[in-house]
Enzyme design. Sequence first.
Site, short mmCIF file in Angstrom:
data_model
loop_
_atom_site.label_atom_id
_atom_site.label_comp_id
_atom_site.label_asym_id
_atom_site.label_seq_id
_atom_site.Cartn_x
_atom_site.Cartn_y
_atom_site.Cartn_z
N HIS A 142 0.85 -1.19 0.00
CA HIS A 142 0.00 0.00 0.00
C HIS A 142 0.88 1.24 0.00
O HIS A 142 1.77 1.38 0.83
CB HIS A 142 -0.90 0.00 1.23
N VAL A 161 -3.73 9.76 5.48
CA VAL A 161 -2.73 10.74 5.89
C VAL A 161 -2.49 11.79 4.81
O VAL A 161 -1.94 12.87 5.07
CB VAL A 161 -1.40 10.04 6.28
N LYS A 163 -1.57 10.82 1.19
CA LYS A 163 -0.63 10.39 0.14
C LYS A 163 -1.14 10.73 -1.25
O LYS A 163 -0.40 11.27 -2.08
CB LYS A 163 -0.37 8.87 0.28
N SER A 164 -2.40 10.42 -1.53
CA SER A 164 -2.95 10.65 -2.87
C SER A 164 -3.07 12.15 -3.15
O SER A 164 -2.80 12.60 -4.27
CB SER A 164 -4.31 9.97 -3.01
N ASP A 181 -2.20 3.82 -4.40
CA ASP A 181 -2.88 2.85 -3.55
C ASP A 181 -2.14 1.52 -3.47
O ASP A 181 -1.77 1.08 -2.39
CB ASP A 181 -4.33 2.63 -4.00
N GLU A 206 -7.49 7.68 -6.13
CA GLU A 206 -8.69 7.86 -5.31
C GLU A 206 -8.51 9.10 -4.44
O GLU A 206 -7.55 9.21 -3.68
CB GLU A 206 -8.91 6.64 -4.41
N ARG A 247 16.44 16.68 12.60
CA ARG A 247 16.57 18.05 12.10
C ARG A 247 17.93 18.32 11.44
O ARG A 247 18.17 19.41 10.94
CB ARG A 247 16.35 19.04 13.25
#
Length: 321
Positions: A142, A161, A163-164, A181, A206, A247
Amino acid sequence: MAEEYTLQLSRIIKDLQLTALYLPKSADDIYVKSREVNRPGVALNGFYDFFDPLRICVLGKSEMAMLESFGREKMDEAIKKFFSMNPPAVIIARDLEAFPVMVESAQEHGVPLLTSVDSTSNVVAALVSLLNVELAPRITRHGVLVEVYGEGILLVGDSGVGKSETAIEIIKRGHRLVADDAVEIRRVSNKSLVGQAPENIRHFIELRGIGIINARRIFGMGAVKLSEKIDMVINLELWDSTKVYDRMGIDNEYTEILGIKVPLMTIPVKPGRNLAVIIEVAAMNNRQKKMGFNAAHELLASLGMDVSAMAPMDIKKDINM
């Protein structure tokens, strides 16, 4: 036990532009299992102790000239013995003419006999390249795979979160989508992973609230790509104020996919962060590191610190994909 993959001989014939001299049945019904290729000069001399009958065999100018030098009786015997080992296919390169006994032996033992106009080295190189990709060990995970400045970036993270949505912004900035996906990842060599989308969902994205879109039709052919090498994994996670994020970038974080180390970066997500720009910078920075430049080391050196005493550590992290 590792899953075994096969490739239709018809695909090899099409991709390498081969000509069939003899096929025992339809090339669609003949399957190749081995990623290895054999130039059987040793076998034709009678040494079969390590002969692998699963490998496609390629005969070039050297093998054909050697057989001709044997004389008729010994040549016929060598060829008959060779075809009796039932290799999955035999390819004659350089458009060399097959000896009549080759065609007869191929028909007797049901071995596909093919020819190519290309040089032997070109045939072997093209064949190895094709077999390494099509028969490579693979997993489906995924995530979202994009190409950013020539770097293959695999975006992973929990569902929802972003991603797409990030992939859409990356496309709008002139980069390309490979898969959304589900990403099919193949180990094509001991150092390289290649990702692509399963054919039935290729180019689709999606977007929650909108639904399914076709990136190729909306953004054009320049916005998509069929496959891409995976150079880096970026893990997107919701910002955790209690967590300490890197950082400086001195240490090298990585994850393993199919036994290959891939650089890993964790990027926290919260409103106001421009993830597409951050991923662009991450791609360029990863390329610089591969070329031997580390900005954190340069900064520490300019501050008068001994960089040699701060050797970077390789830190392995497992991620959920």
